[in-house]
Design a protein around this motif. Structure first.
Motif, PDB file in Angstrom:
ATOM      1  N   PRO A   1       0.863  -1.183  -0.222  1.00 21.76           N
ATOM      2  CA  PRO A   1      -0.057   0.004   0.047  1.00 21.76           C
ATOM      3  C   PRO A   1       0.963   1.136  -0.138  1.00 21.76           C
ATOM      4  O   PRO A   1       1.981   1.038   0.557  1.00 21.76           O
TER       5      PRO A   1
ATOM      6  N   ARG B   1     -12.586   2.975  11.429  1.00 24.86           N
ATOM      7  CA  ARG B   1     -11.904   2.864  10.150  1.00 24.86           C
ATOM      8  C   ARG B   1     -13.181   2.553   9.070  1.00 24.86           C
ATOM      9  O   ARG B   1     -13.985   1.931   9.351  1.00 24.86           O
TER      10      ARG B   1
ATOM     11  N   GLY C   1      -6.582   4.053   7.551  1.00 23.81           N
ATOM     12  CA  GLY C   1      -7.676   3.524   6.765  1.00 23.81           C
ATOM     13  C   GLY C   1      -9.143   4.139   6.479  1.00 23.81           C
ATOM     14  O   GLY C   1     -10.134   3.451   6.710  1.00 23.81           O
TER      15      GLY C   1
ATOM     16  N   TYR D   1      -1.581   0.718  10.657  1.00 18.55           N
ATOM     17  CA  TYR D   1      -2.488   0.082   9.811  1.00 18.55           C
ATOM     18  C   TYR D   1      -1.932  -0.172   8.540  1.00 18.55           C
ATOM     19  O   TYR D   1      -1.391   0.713   7.963  1.00 18.55           O
TER      20      TYR D   1
ATOM     21  N   ALA E   1      -3.558  -1.711   4.930  1.00 15.80           N
ATOM     22  CA  ALA E   1      -4.675  -1.714   4.398  1.00 15.80           C
ATOM     23  C   ALA E   1      -4.607  -3.091   3.493  1.00 15.80           C
ATOM     24  O   ALA E   1      -3.635  -3.320   2.749  1.00 15.80           O
ATOM     25  N   ASP E   2      -5.977  -3.616   3.224  1.00 11.81           N
ATOM     26  CA  ASP E   2      -5.985  -4.848   2.142  1.00 11.81           C
ATOM     27  C   ASP E   2      -6.077  -4.212   0.987  1.00 11.81           C
ATOM     28  O   ASP E   2      -6.661  -3.196   0.771  1.00 11.81           O
TER      29      ASP E   2
ATOM     30  N   GLU F   1      -9.856  -3.010  -0.192  1.00 12.64           N
ATOM     31  CA  GLU F   1     -10.419  -2.132   0.713  1.00 12.64           C
ATOM     32  C   GLU F   1     -10.579  -0.656   0.021  1.00 12.64           C
ATOM     33  O   GLU F   1      -9.502  -0.263  -0.714  1.00 12.64           O
TER      34      GLU F   1
ATOM     35  N   ALA G   1     -10.124   3.255  -1.064  1.00  8.69           N
ATOM     36  CA  ALA G   1      -8.942   4.102  -0.599  1.00  8.69           C
ATOM     37  C   ALA G   1      -9.507   5.289  -0.486  1.00  8.69           C
ATOM     38  O   ALA G   1      -9.486   6.449   0.300  1.00  8.69           O
TER      39      ALA G   1
ATOM     40  N   THR H   1     -10.118   1.357  -4.974  1.00 10.83           N
ATOM     41  CA  THR H   1      -9.562   0.730  -3.833  1.00 10.83           C
ATOM     42  C   THR H   1      -7.994   0.782  -3.808  1.00 10.83           C
ATOM     43  O   THR H   1      -7.444   1.538  -4.732  1.00 10.83           O
ATOM     44  N   HIS H   2      -7.317   0.515  -2.716  1.00  8.17           N
ATOM     45  CA  HIS H   2      -5.752   0.524  -2.558  1.00  8.17           C
ATOM     46  C   HIS H   2      -5.281  -0.211  -3.598  1.00  8.17           C
ATOM     47  O   HIS H   2      -3.996   0.265  -4.148  1.00  8.17           O
TER      48      HIS H   2
END
Length: 595
Positions: free
Chosen positions: A22, A78, A103, A170, A172-173, A176, A178, A196-197
């Motif tokens: 990330p 989050r 997050g 944190y 991020a996945d 997820e 962004a 997303t990320h």
């Protein structure tokens, strides 16, 4: 057979495939390895006409982003939305990065400085429903009443650096969200693409690959950071590449375009970009005497995107600044959209743009007939290529049947890649129509495609964009793209405000097809329309080049045509205003032709 050469997948780095990380993890790595290296600079022209520089190192950017992220984590859950209403500057980048660190889902917007855009701002905020508004001290009070319920307002410039160690670290996945990138076309129905990320990192890698960026390639930009291209050039790409960014405001550029080129020179920038109008503005507003001493030899990539690319603009800008060392292949027409995070296709370093001379009548019928220099049909259209796709796949489909079209056929551009969003925020109906579509190919059915709504074609693996499908003008069964007609009128009427011509269709009478309407902003005002023979000259130019007869031609005052936040014409709004007689003052009504 599909055009395999259109895939244009970017080459991986020397070590193989890109390793997923990330953006915050990449930035903390830069801060650890080269803490004192300059990362973000803002050049402020509000007090000093020559500009005052503020610079943060990678260590300082990382520390301030961690500190603000820790504060956000301590107050909000989050995944909550956090809107960015900062003015152009370092605080904007810090606020955006802090959201990624914490997050939170960032919502890039703009401060409430222009009363004409407050309605758009409040509509987007109502849709995003943020828990916090990040701005600066100067705009904090004016942000208080923008939402339908009380929302906390935090000045980024008042964040406390000592909170940095309290950040949760944190990570991020990839799947997820962004940030939400709101499209600029509609104020009544805002649509925020969920980036997303994974989308963020994939798209930014594509920009880095397509534009040849590294830690040794300085970047400069004036593009607004709430816009997808501005955010990519002005925050994401420099941070991911470890490059030094020099940022200035759009207002500073508009007031004096020379500032941008001087910044490219002083910063020894490798990369920057702008919409088409900005290059014409530089040519018009920078006299030859001010061009003396400019050294643009370091600049290798100037992307031209976010609005239709004009061949005349490319030639004028390249010729105007060649004496300053600007290489003839520096200007790079490109194509992208918010739903694909930003970039789809661009010309690579060392490659000059491609121009095609096409048979206009064949193009109107949906076929690409390329002409050689010796062929002279009654009408021809010149189009410019936007390069090859970068790290993704692009196909051309029939918008009705959703069947892939062969090379040389005009259709809707469909995109698929790791950069494409999965949908709009809280807009399931729109998502079902545009995202994760099924394309019918000669090999079967393929899932996961994004419908762009843009008309274009592929030629020798290169992408050519003709305009929005919804804007196509159909007269006597032939398709005409409004951009081509607008370009024709702009060339025929030098008295028009540059880039301020709108062409669109209105319904005809019973048994008739579309009627063409042309609106022209005149630099000297609409009262001069008859003096310059506007109707006669527009009729002649459009008839000669496109074989159609405008139904109505109106002259408008400067600034009358509605535009998106990125400067594109809102032709749908133009049509609505025309039909409700809301364009005034305009040229006398005797410009209207008989059916």
């Amino acid at each position: 057979m599909r055009d395999r050469s259109a895939r244009g997948l970017a080459a991986p780095p020397p070590g193989g495939q890109w390793e997923w990380e990330p953006l915050p993890a990449v930035l903390t790595g830069h801060a650890a390895r080269c803490p004192d290296r300059p990362a973000l600079s803002f050049v402020d022209y509000s007090r000093d006409p020559d500009g005052t520089w503020r610079t943060l190192t990678f260590a300082e950017v990382d520390q301030r982003a961690r500190a603000l992220a820790a504060a956000l984590e301590s107050r909000f859950v989050r995944g909550a939305r956090v809107a960015l209403l900062c003015p152009q500057g370092l605080e904007y980048g810090l606020g955006f990065l802090a959201c990624l660190y914490a997050g939170m889902i960032a919502v890039p917007l703009f401060p409430p400085e222009d009363s004409r855009r407050i309605a758009q701002l409040t509509a987007v905020l109502a849709d995003a429903d943020p828990v916090c508004l990040l701005t600066d001290s100067r705009h904090a009070d004016s942000c208080q009443d923008l939402t339908h319920r009380p929302v906390e307002v935090w000045p980024v410039d008042e964040a406390e650096p000592h909170l940095a160690p309290h950040w949760s670290q944190y990570r991020a996945d990839p799947a997820e969200p962004a940030y939400l990138q709101y499209t600029s076309g509609s104020t009544g129905h805002p649509r925020g693409a969920v980036i997303t990320h994974q989308n963020l990192v994939a798209s930014t890698r594509q920009v880095i690959d397509g534009c040849g960026l590294s830690s040794d390639t300085p970047v400069a930009s004036w593009l607004p950071l709430f816009h997808d291209m501005g955010l990519s050039i002005g925050v994401l790409a420099p941070i991911l590449a470890g490059a030094h960014l020099a940022l200035m405001s759009p207002l500073a550029f508009a007031q004096r375009p020379l500032r941008w080129l001087r910044l490219l020179d002083a910063h020894r920038a490798h990369f920057s970009g702008a919409p088409n109008f900005a290059y014409d503005l530089c040519v018009r507003r920078i006299p030859e005497t001010d061009r003396d001493g400019l050294d643009l030899s370091s600049v290798r990539v100037l992307t031209n995107g976010a609005e239709p690319v004009r061949t005349g603009t490319l030639h004028r800008f390249t010729e105007a600044f060649a004496a300053g060392g600007l290489a003839p292949d520096t200007l790079k027409p490109s194509y992208g959209l918010a739903e694909a995070t930003v970039l789809v296709a661009c010309n690579r370093i060392g490659q000059r743009w491609t121009e095609l001379r096409l048979d206009t009548e064949a193009l109107a019928a949906g076929h690409v007939r390329v002409l050689n220099d010796h062929q002279a049909p009654p009408r021809l259209t010149t189009v410019v290529g936007c390069g090859r796709p970068v790290g993704q796949d692009v196909r051309v489909a029939d918008p009705e049947t959703r069947v892939e079209q062969p090379p040389g056929t005009v259709g809707e551009l469909w995109v698929r890649g790791p950069n494409t969003a999965n949908g709009y925020w809280r807009q399931p109906q729109d998502c079902a129509q545009l995202f994760d579509q099924v394309l019918k190919t000669s090999d079967g059915f393929e899932n996961g495609w994004l419908r762009t709504g843009d008309l274009g074609f592929l030629h020798d693996g290169e992408l050519f964009v003709l305009g929005r499908i919804k804007d196509v003008i159909i007269i006597n069964g032939a398709n005409h793209t409004p951009g081509d007609i607008e370009d024709t009128v702009g060339r025929a009427i030098p008295e028009a405000v540059p880039g301020a011509v709108a062409a669109f269709a209105v319904p005809g009478g019973d048994g008739e097809g579309d009627r063409l309407v042309v609106l022209v902003e005149l630099a000297a005002g609409p009262r001069h329309a008859q003096d310059i023979g506007l109707r006669r000259r527009v009729m002649a130019a459009v008839g000669e080049h496109h074989g159609v007869r405008p139904h109505d031609i109106l002259a408008l005052r400067r600034g009358s045509l509605p535009r998106t936040t990125s400067g594109k014409l809102r032709r749908g709004d133009c049509r609505d205003r025309y039909l409700t007689d809301r364009f005034a003052p305009a040229a006398p009504t005797d410009t209207r032709t008989t059916p």
